[in-house]
Design a protein around this motif. Structure first.
Motif, PDB file in Angstrom:
ATOM      1  N   MET A  65      -8.808   0.415  13.874  1.00 26.67           N
ATOM      2  CA  MET A  65      -7.742  -0.342  13.215  1.00 26.67           C
ATOM      3  C   MET A  65      -6.583  -0.597  14.173  1.00 26.67           C
ATOM      4  N   GLU A  72      -4.199  -0.239   7.198  1.00 27.66           N
ATOM      5  CA  GLU A  72      -5.135   0.434   6.295  1.00 27.66           C
ATOM      6  C   GLU A  72      -5.407  -0.416   5.056  1.00 27.66           C
ATOM      7  N   PHE A  75      -7.737  -3.057   5.820  1.00 27.88           N
ATOM      8  CA  PHE A  75      -9.068  -2.456   5.991  1.00 27.88           C
ATOM      9  C   PHE A  75      -9.699  -2.164   4.632  1.00 27.88           C
ATOM     10  N   LEU A  76      -8.912  -1.553   3.753  1.00 27.14           N
ATOM     11  CA  LEU A  76      -9.442  -1.187   2.445  1.00 27.14           C
ATOM     12  C   LEU A  76      -9.811  -2.435   1.638  1.00 27.14           C
TER      13      LEU A  76
ATOM     14  N   VAL B   4      -5.663   7.568   4.327  1.00 27.08           N
ATOM     15  CA  VAL B   4      -6.964   6.930   4.502  1.00 27.08           C
ATOM     16  C   VAL B   4      -7.969   7.544   3.537  1.00 27.08           C
ATOM     17  N   GLY B   7      -7.320   6.459  -0.023  1.00 32.63           N
ATOM     18  CA  GLY B   7      -7.676   5.045  -0.139  1.00 32.63           C
ATOM     19  C   GLY B   7      -9.172   4.873  -0.105  1.00 32.63           C
ATOM     20  N   LEU B   8      -9.774   5.544   0.826  1.00 28.18           N
ATOM     21  CA  LEU B   8     -11.224   5.444   0.950  1.00 28.18           C
ATOM     22  C   LEU B   8     -11.903   5.875  -0.340  1.00 28.18           C
ATOM     23  N   VAL B  11     -12.002   3.220  -2.793  1.00 29.22           N
ATOM     24  CA  VAL B  11     -12.951   2.198  -2.340  1.00 29.22           C
ATOM     25  C   VAL B  11     -14.375   2.672  -2.563  1.00 29.22           C
TER      26      VAL B  11
END
Lengths: 333, 187
Positions: A65, A72, A75-76, B4, B7-8, B11
């Motif tokens: 990234m 982020e 990206f998400l 991250v 967030g991941l 997702v």
């Protein structure tokens, strides 16, 4: 933000298919998969490896990234756009595995099995076959046991045949002549009983010496013979090992062909046994070149040279072992 | 980094394409308390071939269309230091006690209070199974609750449930409590 949708998902998908991403992950998995087996229970060390994996994935994604210059959020959002496509979902699996331990575990177990299969393949190619320790031990054991059982059955059968023959002969002999061969008899078993006696040691110990006679066939047969006709030393000629005929038959005035037939059968049997035995041994020795003992010389030479005698002893020991087993078998019956 | 991960996670749920939510449940307690038996009982598996857990087991159980991921971690003394590695993002702690093992009531109480002091378990609901009620020497759940001073727990929801993991008795009652107090509140 509209321009995100143009290139970011493509770039993310590209990165997830690139060596920059795939190679470090593959390296990691290959280096750490060895502890992962398919046991139901998880090892504590799996968690440690999973943590390391998470860190690796995080580092790789952060680097990417930063390099590409996306946030982020971008990206998400790109990741979310993958949900529709099955192919991209598969590409995304290593990322999912960071948060899904069972998935991570199955990836690692799979990798471990792949490596094992590869290793087996390499070994096969190099050696032209797998060493026995890598084949299924249980199967090999079963095979060996089956083989052994086959031999035992064969031997038992033959032994019974011979015993019947012997009993018949016994009846005949009793009728014919009671003490005809006692002296000649003593020679043969003595020569063969490699334990303590030498040929011609004694002419008065027929029963003892025949007992000492080491061929499994003899041992086997003596039992029933003795119990059936105890005290009748002259009843045991059939027990004499093969080849003793050479020495005994000339001395024998009778035209009786029975001992010869017996000897032949015995010889056949011992040869057969030896072959089977050698086969087994050869298997056990796992592809090592077969020993010269493999060529089946006719059954034990009573008047063999000293060198041959020692070889003989070894063989006889093997047979003795087999005879033990046989005896157990007989007793159990 | 944490960003991250979180967030991941959201997702990932989308990627999985599942509409059902997931709960992370950690199943702890002293060795021989019956954690793995309880886990297998929850998953409707055979409970007759269980050996002491050296590592950990995971089973997923569906409860009111919510997926419960239950982590059962070995309770032997030498493994207990590893417990805290499994506590992050936990939605519910299930603590199992051998009701017939009076000699170790104090030990199990200490372990439980250590757990409830863990940062990762702050405010996390607690369900205690007073297991092995099928044994004649088992103490009643009320007695155990008193011994553990459960009434002093004000920072979280808690429940103690008498059960026999071997026979399955009382296990469903515990699940009902989970369903009513955690699953349906999360929805």
């Amino acid at each position: 933000m509209a321009e995100d949708s143009e290139w970011v998902p493509e770039s993310v998908a590209g990165f997830l298919g690139s060596p920059d991403w795939l190679i470090p992950l593959a390296d990691f998995m290959e280096n750490h998969c060895s502890v992962f087996d398919d046991e139901d229970e998880n090892k504590l060390s799996y968690t440690e490896v999973h943590q390391q994996y998470k860190h690796l994935v995080e580092r790789l994604l952060e680097n990417y990234m930063q390099e590409v210059g996306i946030s982020e959020q971008q990206f998400l959002r790109a990741c979310s756009s993958f949900t529709g496509s099955k192919d991209l979902q598969a590409v995304f699996q290593p990322v999912l595995a960071t948060d899904d331990f069972p998935m991570f575990r199955s990836l690692m177990v799979q990798k471990n099995m792949e490596l094992q299969l590869q290793a087996l393949h390499v070994i096969k190619e190099r050696n032209g076959g797998l060493p026995e320790c890598l084949t299924d031990g249980v199967d090999v054991m079963n095979e060996l046991e089956q083989q052994e059982m086959k031999i035992l059955q064969e031997v038992l059968q033959r032994s019974k045949q011979e015993y019947d023959l012997e009993m018949m002969a016994l009846g005949r002999q009793e009728r014919e002549d009671q003490a005809s061969t006692s002296s000649s008899l003593s020679d043969a078993p003595l020569g063969n009983s490699c334990e303590t006696h030498t040929a011609g040691d004694s002419g008065t110990r027929q029963t003892n010496t025949t007992n000492g006679s080491v061929t499994e066939a003899a041992e086997l047969k003596i039992k029933p013979a003795q119990s059936a006709a105890s005290g009748q030393a002259e009843a045991l000629p059939a027990v004499r090992p093969p080849l003793s005929a050479e020495h005994t038959s000339p001395e024998r005035p009778r035209d009786d062909c029975r001992p010869l037939a017996d000897e032949e059968a015995l010889q056949q049997r011992s040869e057969y046994l030896k072959q089977q035995r050698d086969k087994l041994q050869a298997r056990k020795r796992d592809q090592t070149p077969k020993s010269p003992a493999d060529t089946p010389p006719a059954a034990p030479e009573p008047k063999a040279s000293a060198q041959e005698m020692s070889e003989e002893k070894k063989r006889l020991q093997k047979r003795k072992h087999l005879a033990e087993k046989l005896r157990e078998e007989v007793i159990r019956k | 980094m944490g960003e991250v991960q979180k967030g991941l996670f959201s997702v990932i749920e989308k990627l999985k394409g599942t509409t059902e939510q997931e709960l992370r449940i950690v199943l702890l307690g002293l060795d021989n308390a019956g954690k793995t038996t309880l886990l297998k009982q929850l998953a409707s598996e055979d409970v007759n071939t269980i050996t002491p857990t050296q590592g950990f087991n995971i089973k997923s159980v569906t409860c009111d269309s919510m997926k419960l991921n239950v982590w059962d971690i070995g309770g032997q003394r030498k493994i207990r230091p590893f417990w805290k590695k499994y506590l992050a993002n936990t939605d519910l702690l299930i603590y199992v006690i051998d009701s017939a093992d009076k000699k170790r009531f104090e030990e199990t109480g200490l372990e439980l209070s250590d757990l409830t002091d863990e940062e990762n378990l702050r405010g996390v609901p607690l369900l205690i199974f007073a297991n092995k009620q099928d044994l004649a020497t088992a103490s009643p759940a009320s007695e155990i609750a008193e011994g553990l001073n459960l009434h002093t727990y004000r920072d979280r929801e808690w429940q103690i449930q008498a059960c026999s993991a071997v026979s399955g008795e009382g296990v469903q009652d515990g699940m009902n409590w989970i369903s009513n107090n955690i699953v349906n509140k999360k929805k």
